[in-house]
Scaffold this motif. Structure first.
Motif, PDB file in Angstrom:
ATOM      1  N   LYS A 123      -7.132  26.853  -4.219  1.00 56.53           N
ATOM      2  CA  LYS A 123      -6.646  27.957  -3.402  1.00 56.53           C
ATOM      3  C   LYS A 123      -6.297  27.694  -2.067  1.00 56.53           C
ATOM      4  N   ARG A 124      -5.230  28.256  -1.700  1.00 56.95           N
ATOM      5  CA  ARG A 124      -4.502  28.089  -0.341  1.00 56.95           C
ATOM      6  C   ARG A 124      -4.629  29.276   0.687  1.00 56.95           C
ATOM      7  N   THR A 125      -5.189  29.059   1.585  1.00 57.43           N
ATOM      8  CA  THR A 125      -5.400  30.119   2.556  1.00 57.43           C
ATOM      9  C   THR A 125      -4.797  29.614   3.998  1.00 57.43           C
ATOM     10  N   GLU A 126      -4.259  30.880   4.510  1.00 58.77           N
ATOM     11  CA  GLU A 126      -3.610  30.725   5.940  1.00 58.77           C
ATOM     12  C   GLU A 126      -3.985  31.727   6.924  1.00 58.77           C
ATOM     13  N   THR A 127      -4.360  31.315   7.964  1.00 59.92           N
ATOM     14  CA  THR A 127      -5.208  32.405   9.083  1.00 59.92           C
ATOM     15  C   THR A 127      -4.245  32.044  10.463  1.00 59.92           C
ATOM     16  N   PHE A 128      -3.980  33.067  10.945  1.00 57.72           N
ATOM     17  CA  PHE A 128      -3.158  32.984  12.235  1.00 57.72           C
ATOM     18  C   PHE A 128      -4.044  33.917  13.275  1.00 57.72           C
ATOM     19  N   VAL A 129      -4.100  33.313  14.247  1.00 62.62           N
ATOM     20  CA  VAL A 129      -4.911  34.085  15.388  1.00 62.62           C
ATOM     21  C   VAL A 129      -4.194  33.752  16.789  1.00 62.62           C
ATOM     22  N   GLN A 130      -3.619  34.803  17.169  1.00 60.33           N
ATOM     23  CA  GLN A 130      -2.921  34.914  18.348  1.00 60.33           C
ATOM     24  C   GLN A 130      -3.845  35.092  19.444  1.00 60.33           C
TER      25      GLN A 130
ATOM     26  N   THR B 190     -10.266  23.118  -3.551  1.00 62.11           N
ATOM     27  CA  THR B 190     -10.516  23.164  -5.022  1.00 62.11           C
ATOM     28  C   THR B 190     -12.057  23.221  -4.978  1.00 62.11           C
ATOM     29  N   THR B 191     -12.993  23.678  -4.065  1.00 59.48           N
ATOM     30  CA  THR B 191     -14.423  23.773  -4.260  1.00 59.48           C
ATOM     31  C   THR B 191     -14.415  25.454  -4.607  1.00 59.48           C
ATOM     32  N   PRO B 192     -15.584  25.511  -5.220  1.00 65.31           N
ATOM     33  CA  PRO B 192     -15.939  26.906  -5.344  1.00 65.31           C
ATOM     34  C   PRO B 192     -16.462  27.556  -4.256  1.00 65.31           C
ATOM     35  N   ILE B 193     -16.332  27.261  -2.965  1.00 64.48           N
ATOM     36  CA  ILE B 193     -16.961  27.727  -1.732  1.00 64.48           C
ATOM     37  C   ILE B 193     -16.019  28.161  -0.956  1.00 64.48           C
ATOM     38  N   SER B 194     -16.199  29.512  -0.251  1.00 59.70           N
ATOM     39  CA  SER B 194     -15.272  29.965   0.772  1.00 59.70           C
ATOM     40  C   SER B 194     -16.163  30.023   2.088  1.00 59.70           C
ATOM     41  N   SER B 195     -15.324  30.310   3.166  1.00 54.85           N
ATOM     42  CA  SER B 195     -16.181  29.694   4.275  1.00 54.85           C
ATOM     43  C   SER B 195     -15.505  30.813   5.453  1.00 54.85           C
ATOM     44  N   ALA B 196     -16.746  31.656   6.347  1.00 52.39           N
ATOM     45  CA  ALA B 196     -16.088  32.331   7.408  1.00 52.39           C
ATOM     46  C   ALA B 196     -16.481  31.398   8.559  1.00 52.39           C
ATOM     47  N   LEU B 197     -15.740  31.393   9.896  1.00 52.68           N
ATOM     48  CA  LEU B 197     -15.797  30.672  11.131  1.00 52.68           C
ATOM     49  C   LEU B 197     -15.980  31.586  12.229  1.00 52.68           C
TER      50      LEU B 197
ATOM     51  N   VAL C 213     -21.292  25.429  28.004  1.00 54.68           N
ATOM     52  CA  VAL C 213     -21.294  26.600  28.394  1.00 54.68           C
ATOM     53  C   VAL C 213     -19.885  27.197  27.762  1.00 54.68           C
ATOM     54  N   ALA C 214     -20.168  28.441  26.931  1.00 50.05           N
ATOM     55  CA  ALA C 214     -18.837  28.836  26.368  1.00 50.05           C
ATOM     56  C   ALA C 214     -18.050  29.853  26.993  1.00 50.05           C
ATOM     57  N   VAL C 215     -16.729  29.628  27.039  1.00 45.77           N
ATOM     58  CA  VAL C 215     -15.901  30.167  27.966  1.00 45.77           C
ATOM     59  C   VAL C 215     -15.068  31.396  27.248  1.00 45.77           C
ATOM     60  N   ASP C 216     -15.132  31.158  25.812  1.00 44.83           N
ATOM     61  CA  ASP C 216     -14.326  31.972  25.041  1.00 44.83           C
ATOM     62  C   ASP C 216     -14.692  31.606  23.863  1.00 44.83           C
ATOM     63  N   SER C 217     -14.144  32.664  22.754  1.00 37.69           N
ATOM     64  CA  SER C 217     -14.113  32.169  21.237  1.00 37.69           C
ATOM     65  C   SER C 217     -12.573  32.247  20.774  1.00 37.69           C
ATOM     66  N   LEU C 218     -12.541  31.744  19.350  1.00 41.39           N
ATOM     67  CA  LEU C 218     -11.173  31.894  18.710  1.00 41.39           C
ATOM     68  C   LEU C 218     -11.137  33.218  18.384  1.00 41.39           C
ATOM     69  N   PHE C 219     -11.930  33.995  17.410  1.00 39.17           N
ATOM     70  CA  PHE C 219     -12.017  35.208  17.146  1.00 39.17           C
ATOM     71  C   PHE C 219     -12.589  36.360  18.225  1.00 39.17           C
ATOM     72  N   ARG C 220     -12.076  37.239  17.931  1.00 36.86           N
ATOM     73  CA  ARG C 220     -12.739  38.580  18.726  1.00 36.86           C
ATOM     74  C   ARG C 220     -13.903  39.055  17.757  1.00 36.86           C
ATOM     75  N   GLY C 221     -15.187  39.384  18.093  1.00 38.30           N
ATOM     76  CA  GLY C 221     -15.962  40.057  17.341  1.00 38.30           C
ATOM     77  C   GLY C 221     -16.724  38.872  16.415  1.00 38.30           C
TER      78      GLY C 221
ATOM     79  N   ASP D 139      -3.889  35.633  23.900  1.00 40.18           N
ATOM     80  CA  ASP D 139      -3.339  36.246  24.900  1.00 40.18           C
ATOM     81  C   ASP D 139      -3.235  35.060  26.283  1.00 40.18           C
ATOM     82  N   ILE D 140      -2.317  35.041  26.989  1.00 36.17           N
ATOM     83  CA  ILE D 140      -2.177  33.633  28.039  1.00 36.17           C
ATOM     84  C   ILE D 140      -3.471  33.715  28.745  1.00 36.17           C
ATOM     85  N   GLU D 141      -3.954  34.912  29.340  1.00 37.81           N
ATOM     86  CA  GLU D 141      -5.177  35.019  30.154  1.00 37.81           C
ATOM     87  C   GLU D 141      -6.277  34.226  29.451  1.00 37.81           C
ATOM     88  N   ARG D 142      -6.455  34.313  28.142  1.00 35.49           N
ATOM     89  CA  ARG D 142      -7.620  33.654  27.446  1.00 35.49           C
ATOM     90  C   ARG D 142      -7.086  32.265  27.249  1.00 35.49           C
ATOM     91  N   PHE D 143      -5.878  32.025  26.954  1.00 39.28           N
ATOM     92  CA  PHE D 143      -5.772  30.578  26.717  1.00 39.28           C
ATOM     93  C   PHE D 143      -5.732  29.858  27.986  1.00 39.28           C
TER      94      PHE D 143
END
Length: 516
Positions: A457-464, A411-418, A428-436, A466-470
């Motif tokens: 505003k409702r927003t749904e985001t799906f991130v698949q 309900t806030t007038p703010i959007s967010s990228a992550l 030490v970073a081993v991987d990231s949620l999003f590619r790029g 692979d097994i190697e990354r997981f």
């Protein structure tokens, strides 16, 4: 800007509204579910910032962020020194029976009256005559309860004496020429008045010592003179990270407050008033409020009987009288200012001024930001603990598919990228949620023409994944979040942030196992 704080309040609960499908071969694992109001989020961010910051929730639920510097207080005694008699200083010689002693006063100040708070006087008399003398030592300009200060003495022939300590507390001094008159009358047994001879060439026979001499009140004319008041800095942390971002504050305001109990005209002269931007450049504040670079402070008036009172001067710098808005669009990180004072700048000799032993002049500078404005890719970052539970050690050959799901109700007038980085126990970073590049996970609520949020505003985001990354990320102990906030309409129009606005963010993991 503060919505990053929602992640720090994460708790493991059921993802009941995430609509994650479930059957015998699919399992949902909740990672985060939290709902916080903007008020809570802002106070959370505030606790991580500067100690001088304050957030105020206004009656209409808008919020104002204040940055304040230390109050720079200048006692009058730091600048104006009167009648200095240093401890252990040699006695003041009295070379004649009537002696006008020049008082130590600031340049261009002429004292008419001074009230003694403390003082210990000792009179020294050396009688080298072969006859005893009697007499009176007096200070005609000093009195207490209407009685002039006098000390009678008797000195035997060829003898030196020291008076007992004579306390001057509560006496009043009057002068018309910045001098104080000392006088002694010495008489021989036959009644003849004499001037006591010098015991040594150039060494008078009478002297006095003053110790612990302080004043409670000084009255007179303060002429034209300049003196330093304060130089100070205020740190401003609109964007606390090194991430990119463009923030515009709609109506920034800087307020200088002067509290003044000096009882004479004082003009403040702004020697320096500039902001340092995040880009390292200096931005000088320009304003029509000042007369040139100065402004006259309010002061208590002797003529109006305002001795002991304090007067206040408020100087407000905003978009109507200065370039403050342009400065804040450069995301300043520090305010630096220096102010000097000029007494009796108009050189009016008819004004009687005063000081008390408690007279001070204090300056404070406050930066006021109503949380209404716009932001484009405003960056913030945070590190949180992470635990994948039973999935940390499961045999990955039994896993067919992994999917992360993010659900937001905003309900806030703010959007967010992550962008989210999975880190090991050493950070030490081993991987990231999003590619790029980071991806949007929360859309801003709709706003009206005045920048007010009008719904949710409702927003749904799906991130698949692979097994190697997981297999790499499931052993992570921490997540490092880089979040970029943008206000409604792409950050092109100002919006209002209200204390009652809230956002709910949920994050879950869905694992599909192979059926054998």
């Amino acid at each position: 800007m503060a919505l990053l704080g929602v992640f720090s309040a994460c708790k493991k609960v059921g993802l009941d509204e995430a609509d994650i499908a479930g059957h015998s071969a699919e399992y949902a694992f909740p990672l985060m579910n939290t709902t916080l109001t903007l008020k809570d989020l802002m106070f959370k961010v505030l606790n991580d910032t500067l100690s001088g910051d304050t957030i105020v929730v206004n009656p209409d639920n808008t919020m104002t962020l204040y940055y304040s510097g230390d109050v720079a207080e200048k006692p009058a005694t730091d600048i104006f020194a009167f009648f200095e008699f240093p401890p252990n200083a040699p006695p003041i010689p009295i070379p004649d029976t009537i002696y006008k002693y020049p008082l130590t006063v600031p340049d261009s100040v002429y004292i008419k009256r001074a009230d003694v708070l403390t003082g210990e006087l000792t009179v020294i008399i050396i009688n080298k005559l072969q006859e005893p003398i009697t007499g009176i030592f007096s200070i005609p300009q000093m009195s207490k309860n209407g009685q002039v200060f006098k000390w009678p003495f008797t000195v035997p022939a060829d003898t030196n004496i020291f008076s007992p300590v004579l306390y001057l507390d509560g006496h009043n001094l009057l002068s018309d020429s910045n001098t104080l008159q000392f006088r002694y009358e010495a008489y021989l047994p036959n009644g003849d008045r004499v001037k006591l001879p010098e015991p040594f060439p150039g060494f008078p026979a009478v002297g006095l010592s003053l110790q612990k001499f302080t004043l409670s009140y000084v009255e007179g004319y303060w002429g034209f003179s300049e003196y330093p008041l304060t130089r100070d800095t205020i740190d401003i942390d609109i964007n606390q990270t090194s991430l990119k971002g463009n923030v515009k504050v709609k109506d920034p305001k800087v307020t200088m407050t002067v509290s003044n109990s000096w009882g004479f005209p004082t003009r403040g002269v702004v020697k320096y008033l500039s902001f340092l931007g995040k880009d390292g450049n200096e931005y000088k504040l320009e304003s029509t409020v000042f007369n040139g670079d100065s402004i006259d402070f309010e002061y208590p008036s002797w003529a109006a009987g305002e001795v002991g009172q304090t007067k206040y001067t408020h100087i407000v710098l905003d978009g109507t009288n200065s370039n403050i808005a342009d400065i804040f669009n450069a995301q300043p990180v520090r305010l630096i200012y220096e102010v000097a004072g000029i007494s009796n700048a108009k050189r009016d000799p008819t004004i009687t001024g005063f000081l008390t032993n408690e007279s001070t002049i204090a300056l404070s500078m406050n930066v006021e930001l109503v949380l209404e404005g716009s932001a484009q890719d405003f960056g913030a970052e945070q590190t949180l603990d992470l635990n994948f539970g039973d999935y940390t050690d499961i045999d990955t050959t039994k896993i067919e598919e992994v999917e992360f799901k993010l659900v937001t109700e905003n309900t806030t007038p703010i959007s967010s990228a992550l962008q989210l980085y999975f880190q090991d126990e050493n950070g030490v970073a081993v991987d990231s949620l999003f590619r790029g590049e980071p991806q949007f996970i929360m859309d801003a609520a709709p706003v009206d023409a005045n920048g007010n949020a009008t719904g949710s505003k409702r927003t749904e985001t799906f991130v698949q994944m692979d097994i190697e990354r997981f297999d790499r990320v499931r052993k992570a102990k921490k997540i490092f979040l880089q979040t970029y906030f943008t206000t409604a309409n792409g950050g092109l129009v100002p919006v209002k942030l209200l204390a009652t606005q809230q956002a709910t963010i949920k994050m879950g993991l869905k694992v599909k196992t192979k059926i054998f």
